[in-house]
Design a protein around this motif. Structure first.
Motif, mmCIF file in Angstrom:
data_model
loop_
_atom_site.group_PDB
_atom_site.id
_atom_site.type_symbol
_atom_site.label_atom_id
_atom_site.label_comp_id
_atom_site.label_asym_id
_atom_site.label_seq_id
_atom_site.Cartn_x
_atom_site.Cartn_y
_atom_site.Cartn_z
ATOM 1 N N ASN A 101 103.459 8.646 41.728
ATOM 2 C CA ASN A 101 103.336 8.138 43.088
ATOM 3 C C ASN A 101 104.733 8.074 43.713
ATOM 4 O O ASN A 101 105.740 8.067 43.008
ATOM 5 C CB ASN A 101 102.735 6.722 43.072
ATOM 6 N N THR A 127 98.695 -2.404 47.552
ATOM 7 C CA THR A 127 97.802 -2.252 46.394
ATOM 8 C C THR A 127 98.258 -3.038 45.164
ATOM 9 O O THR A 127 97.421 -3.509 44.402
ATOM 10 C CB THR A 127 97.687 -0.766 45.992
ATOM 11 N N GLY A 148 100.490 12.135 56.624
ATOM 12 C CA GLY A 148 101.021 12.492 55.301
ATOM 13 C C GLY A 148 99.950 13.214 54.511
ATOM 14 O O GLY A 148 99.817 13.059 53.297
ATOM 15 N N ALA A 149 99.162 14.043 55.240
ATOM 16 C CA ALA A 149 97.900 14.541 54.687
ATOM 17 C C ALA A 149 98.057 15.426 53.456
ATOM 18 O O ALA A 149 97.134 15.542 52.660
ATOM 19 C CB ALA A 149 97.129 15.293 55.770
ATOM 20 N N MET A 178 109.439 15.138 45.462
ATOM 21 C CA MET A 178 108.628 14.174 46.206
ATOM 22 C C MET A 178 109.471 13.476 47.275
ATOM 23 O O MET A 178 109.060 13.346 48.432
ATOM 24 C CB MET A 178 108.071 13.162 45.219
ATOM 25 N N VAL A 231 98.187 10.340 48.561
ATOM 26 C CA VAL A 231 97.292 9.428 49.286
ATOM 27 C C VAL A 231 96.522 10.215 50.341
ATOM 28 O O VAL A 231 95.310 10.056 50.494
ATOM 29 C CB VAL A 231 98.100 8.284 49.959
ATOM 30 N N GLY A 263 110.074 15.121 50.566
ATOM 31 C CA GLY A 263 108.918 15.320 51.445
ATOM 32 C C GLY A 263 108.144 16.570 51.074
ATOM 33 O O GLY A 263 107.357 17.088 51.854
ATOM 34 N N ILE A 308 96.832 14.991 59.652
ATOM 35 C CA ILE A 308 98.124 15.215 60.311
ATOM 36 C C ILE A 308 99.138 15.514 59.214
ATOM 37 O O ILE A 308 99.349 14.693 58.307
ATOM 38 C CB ILE A 308 98.559 13.989 61.132
ATOM 39 N N SER A 350 100.295 6.826 56.075
ATOM 40 C CA SER A 350 101.232 6.666 54.964
ATOM 41 C C SER A 350 102.651 7.043 55.378
ATOM 42 O O SER A 350 103.527 7.137 54.544
ATOM 43 C CB SER A 350 100.783 7.484 53.742
ATOM 44 N N ALA A 372 106.809 6.855 54.329
ATOM 45 C CA ALA A 372 107.482 8.127 54.014
ATOM 46 C C ALA A 372 108.350 8.596 55.175
ATOM 47 O O ALA A 372 109.315 9.316 54.993
ATOM 48 C CB ALA A 372 106.449 9.192 53.645
ATOM 49 N N SER A 391 105.928 16.999 48.623
ATOM 50 C CA SER A 391 104.740 16.778 47.781
ATOM 51 C C SER A 391 103.585 17.635 48.245
ATOM 52 O O SER A 391 103.451 17.931 49.435
ATOM 53 C CB SER A 391 104.289 15.318 47.862
ATOM 54 N N THR A 444 97.043 5.080 41.731
ATOM 55 C CA THR A 444 97.350 4.217 42.878
ATOM 56 C C THR A 444 97.075 4.928 44.193
ATOM 57 O O THR A 444 96.656 4.304 45.175
ATOM 58 C CB THR A 444 98.813 3.733 42.805
ATOM 59 N N CYS A 476 99.811 2.044 55.049
ATOM 60 C CA CYS A 476 100.105 1.885 53.624
ATOM 61 C C CYS A 476 101.484 2.390 53.240
ATOM 62 O O CYS A 476 101.940 2.126 52.143
ATOM 63 C CB CYS A 476 99.032 2.572 52.774
ATOM 64 N N ARG A 536 102.285 17.926 62.399
ATOM 65 C CA ARG A 536 103.037 16.762 62.875
ATOM 66 C C ARG A 536 104.295 17.168 63.633
ATOM 67 O O ARG A 536 104.781 16.418 64.466
ATOM 68 C CB ARG A 536 103.355 15.804 61.721
HETATM 69 N N1 NAP Z 1 101.123 0.141 50.223
HETATM 70 C C1 NAP Z 1 100.745 0.581 49.050
HETATM 71 O O1 NAP Z 1 100.205 -0.142 48.230
HETATM 72 C C2 NAP Z 1 100.976 2.025 48.741
HETATM 73 C C3 NAP Z 1 100.292 2.667 47.709
HETATM 74 C C4 NAP Z 1 100.488 4.053 47.519
HETATM 75 C C5 NAP Z 1 101.378 4.723 48.328
HETATM 76 N N2 NAP Z 1 102.059 4.049 49.289
HETATM 77 C C6 NAP Z 1 102.991 4.725 50.180
HETATM 78 O O2 NAP Z 1 102.285 5.768 50.857
HETATM 79 C C7 NAP Z 1 103.162 6.836 51.109
HETATM 80 C C8 NAP Z 1 102.577 8.116 50.528
HETATM 81 O O3 NAP Z 1 102.541 8.024 49.107
HETATM 82 P P1 NAP Z 1 102.160 9.285 48.243
HETATM 83 O O4 NAP Z 1 102.172 8.855 46.818
HETATM 84 O O5 NAP Z 1 100.968 9.942 48.820
HETATM 85 O O6 NAP Z 1 103.461 10.202 48.513
HETATM 86 P P2 NAP Z 1 103.546 11.768 48.626
HETATM 87 O O7 NAP Z 1 102.546 12.413 47.734
HETATM 88 O O8 NAP Z 1 104.978 12.095 48.450
HETATM 89 O O9 NAP Z 1 103.110 12.068 50.151
HETATM 90 C C9 NAP Z 1 103.932 11.725 51.229
HETATM 91 C C10 NAP Z 1 103.615 12.647 52.389
HETATM 92 O O10 NAP Z 1 104.206 12.072 53.575
HETATM 93 C C11 NAP Z 1 104.622 13.114 54.440
HETATM 94 N N3 NAP Z 1 106.056 12.906 54.704
HETATM 95 C C12 NAP Z 1 107.078 12.939 53.831
HETATM 96 N N4 NAP Z 1 108.249 12.740 54.442
HETATM 97 C C13 NAP Z 1 107.946 12.544 55.726
HETATM 98 C C14 NAP Z 1 108.722 12.284 56.884
HETATM 99 N N5 NAP Z 1 110.036 12.162 56.814
HETATM 100 N N6 NAP Z 1 108.084 12.127 58.066
HETATM 101 C C15 NAP Z 1 106.759 12.240 58.144
HETATM 102 N N7 NAP Z 1 105.962 12.505 57.064
HETATM 103 C C16 NAP Z 1 106.558 12.637 55.894
HETATM 104 C C17 NAP Z 1 104.394 14.433 53.720
HETATM 105 O O11 NAP Z 1 103.120 14.896 54.152
HETATM 106 P P3 NAP Z 1 102.941 16.069 55.242
HETATM 107 O O12 NAP Z 1 104.001 17.092 54.965
HETATM 108 O O13 NAP Z 1 101.573 16.561 54.993
HETATM 109 O O14 NAP Z 1 103.104 15.444 56.597
HETATM 110 C C18 NAP Z 1 104.264 14.019 52.274
HETATM 111 O O15 NAP Z 1 103.478 14.927 51.540
HETATM 112 C C19 NAP Z 1 104.521 6.436 50.510
HETATM 113 O O16 NAP Z 1 105.320 5.859 51.521
HETATM 114 C C20 NAP Z 1 104.150 5.400 49.487
HETATM 115 O O17 NAP Z 1 105.194 4.509 49.199
HETATM 116 C C21 NAP Z 1 101.873 2.714 49.488
#
Ligand code: NAP
Length: 332
Positions: free
Chosen positions: A43, A271, A157-158, A315, A162, A318, A180, A222, A247, A320, A129, A244, A201
């Motif tokens: 994650n 979470t 963050g599609a 990751m 997440v 950006g 998006i 996200s 990023a 991922s 998670t 949530c 985006r």
């Molecule tokens: N609150 C909670 O309990 C909880 C739980 C899980 C995750 N999270 C948070 O949710 C977010 C996503 O987690 P994940 O595990 O899915 O991470 P991930 O797999 O790395 O996905 C993040 C996605 O965000 C987009 N992104 C990255 N940098 C960006 C930027 N500078 N501006 C705009 N979009 C950007 C990208 O998607 P695109 O290229 O498709 O736009 C990237 O694939 C993180 O911030 C994480 O900390 C929070």
């Protein structure tokens, strides 16, 4: 089995560092349930913790990994017996206690979830998670009267973990999903998971007005930052934005207008500390009517513990694409 391999994180006079090392079962954090780990996952939080780019651990050293699934080896709590398949997400793993990036993990019984029927250990970690977050977001939105009739749900963050799981879960739950993403070359893939529209985006031009024509019934965000600020004026009356992640940044500029004129709600998703009864409900849904239908497609990469540093770097850049799962028991 006393000594085993773990991906461990240190922060001391020698600096912040992480990597593979041998530790003893006796050195693991306390808890009632000792498990032999089968799988974990990666994650965004794991990447921050593993590189030191974010302050995730509140004590050192610890094994990384906020998710874990495996089989019980021994339990001081009669609710679990040797051989039971279990999972745990958040709950202090890789924050205040040793996490899932090791061949063994010791868990607190109060946060140990029996593997729900309908999920394999591997599937539970494809979800991890990330899936828990997407499902908790939907649960909270629905508790606040979100319905498909309010309009499409945006998922930001599609292409991330997440994001992809949210597309699959929300479309399975009957919502039209608008993805998006910054990765236009993957739009066909996202459509294959259930997105009916994909929005680049980089092409999104938010008006900057406090209110704009409604476009979404709600959203799971996200990204945070300017994305969140841009979404709020587009949310239909009484729609929900479940936030949530960060990023794309932690600060956002907004006005009270979407809240006091359209009754929009901003719902926080945290979470790690989710109450046990809600956890049980989320896992029950993830194993049944909300079980994503494309889990194997979403699991785009499988790595060993030793390969984690490379995954973390990509990751945080950006880069991922879907979920990376960590196979820890090589005999599976
Ligand atoms: N609150 C909670 O309990 C909880 C739980 C899980 C995750 N999270 C948070 O949710 C977010 C996503 O987690 P994940 O595990 O899915 O991470 P991930 O797999 O790395 O996905 C993040 C996605 O965000 C987009 N992104 C990255 N940098 C960006 C930027 N500078 N501006 C705009 N979009 C950007 C990208 O998607 P695109 O290229 O498709 O736009 C990237 O694939 C993180 O911030 C994480 O900390 C929070």
């Amino acid at each position: 089995m006393n000594e085993f391999q773990a991906f461990r994180i240190h922060n001391d006079d020698a600096g912040y560092r992480s990597g593979m090392e041998s530790i003893s079962v006796d050195a693991l954090s306390t808890g009632e349930v000792l498990i032999k780990t089968a799988y974990s996952s990666v994650n965004f939080k794991d990447a921050l913790a593993g590189t030191g780019k974010g302050k995730i651990l509140r004590k050192y050293p610890l094994n990384g990994g906020i998710d874990v699934a495996g089989h019980v080896v021994a339990s001081a709590d009669p609710a679990f017996k040797e051989g039971d398949a279990v999972l745990c997400t958040g709950s202090g793993l890789s924050e205040t206690r040793d996490g899932g990036y090791g061949e063994y993990a010791r868990l607190e019984a109060r946060w140990t979830i029996p593997l729900p029927s309908g999920l394999s250990l591997r599937e539970s970690m494809i979800l991890g998670t990330a899936g828990f977050t997407a499902a908790l977001g939907l649960l909270r939105m629905q508790d606040n009267r979100q319905t498909p009739a309010l309009g499409p749900l945006a998922v930001t963050g599609a292409s991330g973990g997440v994001g992809m799981l949210a597309i699959d879960i929300f479309s399975r739950a009957g919502y039209e999903v608008h993805a998006i993403s910054g990765k236009a070359d993957h739009f066909d893939f996202l459509r294959g998971l259930g997105a009916s529209q994909c929005i680049d985006r980089h092409q999104l031009a938010f008006s900057g007005k406090p209110m704009d024509s409604t476009r979404f019934g709600g959203a799971l965000d996200s990204v945070g930052g300017a994305m969140l600020a841009g979404l709020l004026p587009l949310i239909a009356p009484y729609g929900n934005v479940a936030i949530c992640g960060n990023a794309g940044g932690i600060a956002f500029d907004s006005t009270v207008m979407p809240f006091i004129i359209r009754g929009a709600s901003l719902l926080g998703i945290a979470t790690a500390g989710t109450a046990r009864d809600i956890r049980d409900e989320v896992w029950r849904r993830l194993a049944s009517d909300w079980k994503p239908q494309h889990l194997e497609r979403i699991a785009t990469r499988e790595v060993t513990l030793a390969e984690l540093p490379d995954v973390f770097v990509r990751m945080l850049a950006g880069d991922s694409f879907g979920r990376t799962i960590v196979r820890i028991d090589s005999t599976l």
